[in-house]
Enzyme design. Structure first.
Site, PDB file in Angstrom:
ATOM      1  CE  LYS A 160      -3.595  -2.602   2.749  1.00 54.19           C
ATOM      2  NZ  LYS A 160      -4.013  -2.499   4.028  1.00 54.19           N
TER       3      LYS A 160
ATOM      4  CD  GLN B  57      -3.148  -4.207   7.158  1.00 50.64           C
ATOM      5  OE1 GLN B  57      -3.435  -3.222   6.619  1.00 50.64           O
ATOM      6  NE2 GLN B  57      -3.318  -5.329   6.494  1.00 50.64           N
TER       7      GLN B  57
ATOM      8  CG  ASP C 157      -9.543   0.363   6.584  1.00 50.13           C
ATOM      9  OD1 ASP C 157      -9.450  -0.297   5.452  1.00 50.13           O
ATOM     10  OD2 ASP C 157      -8.788   0.043   7.493  1.00 50.13           O
TER      11      ASP C 157
END
Ligand code: GUN
Length: 293
Positions: A52, A96, A119
């Site tokens: 990412k 994460q 997210d």
């Protein structure tokens, strides 16, 4: 003609569009900023966050990763998120998963400012998706599946869609996206899960079958209507004595037997996976656009 949906190519189209949005933000003096928080040293998370970060840099998005020891307390993690929420240089914050067991994931996701929640996991954004309010952020994986379907020309209006799996990250938001009244949705959605009777019977009715329940090669050829569109979201590590690592990754679809039956199908890898990063960076560009307004 191939019946494969090329996730890498479609993700690249989205990256190109995002790159243009980033360039125009920079023309206005705004550099989109995305901060990753990783707690502990989960090897898969290291790889994912690394990918990412690399793609962010390619598109001109500034990113950093804050790595915290696995013993970090929930309070310290929440305090860091609070600081980043208040810092205008960061437009997106991604914590994460998985997190260490002593940290409650839903508490953490609820602490990220909804305007920076790229997210799409904050309860406010989950609620907005349910309400059909396009202002919120949509979780990247189901958002990516939706883009794959739309950009592959799959007709969703009135389609029978079966989603296998009811998780908060894929199954539930996927169903929400597709049942909204409007263009590129308006589907009749069935969510199949561990409490469902006659799973195969539901699957065989599907015009679009989306497998996201995390069971290796669960979807077999006799569960698929000829000509159906099959999307494989699964990432499962299974033992494989012939592999150097002793394991290999497989999806939720038995690809070799399902491909000849399907009208269109995602390969795995190279289907849904690349779309997740594409949607994350598109969400980050949008967060920066909103902040700069
Ligand atoms: N871990 C695996 N997938 C994801 C994701 O989409 N977002 C976050 N934050 N963590 C993940």
């Amino acid at each position: 003609m191939s019946n494969l949906i090329d996730g890498r190519a479609i993700a690249q189209q989205i990256h190109t569009e995002t790159g243009r949005r980033v360039a125009s933000l920079k023309d206005r003096g705004i550099t989109p900023g995305l901060v990753f928080i990783r707690v502990g040293e989960d090897p898969a998370s290291q790889v994912y966050v690394g990918m990412k970060e690399k793609k962010s840099a390619e598109l001109g998005i500034r990113s950093v990763t804050r790595v915290l020891p696995s013993a970090t307390s929930e309070a310290d993690l929440l305090a860091l998120i609070g600081q980043l929420n208040a810092d205008p240089q960061w437009h997106g914050i991604l914590v994460q998963a998985p997190l260490p067991r002593h940290i409650d994931q839903s508490t953490v996701y609820a602490h990220v400012a909804p305007s920076k929640d790229v997210d799409g996991f904050h309860p406010l954004n989950v609620g907005k998706l349910m309400l059909g309010d396009a202002d919120g952020f949509i979780p990247c994986t189901p958002g990516g599946v939706h883009e794959l379907l739309v950009r592959s020309g799959v007709k969703l209006e009135g389609a029978e869609v079966v989603v296998l799996g009811r998780g908060n990250i894929v199954g539930k938001p996927m169903a929400s996206i597709l049942l909204q009244k409007g263009k590129n949705a308006n589907s009749t959605v069935t969510v199949v899960h561990s409490g469902t009777r006659d799973v195969a019977g539901h699957c065989r009715r599907a015009d679009v079958l989306i497998a996201a329940m995390g069971v290796p090669e669960f979807v077999k050829a006799d569960m698929v209507k000829p000509g159906a569109v099959v999307i494989d979201v699964g990432v499962n590590r299974v033992p494989d004595a012939s592999a150097k690592s002793g394991t290999r990754l497989v999806g939720d679809v038995a690809f070799a037997e399902v491909q000849p039956v399907a009208g269109l199908i995602t390969p795995n890898p190279g289907g849904v996976g690349p779309m997740t990063i594409a949607m994350l960076l598109a969400n980050t560009a949008r967060a920066a656009e909103s902040a700069g307004r």
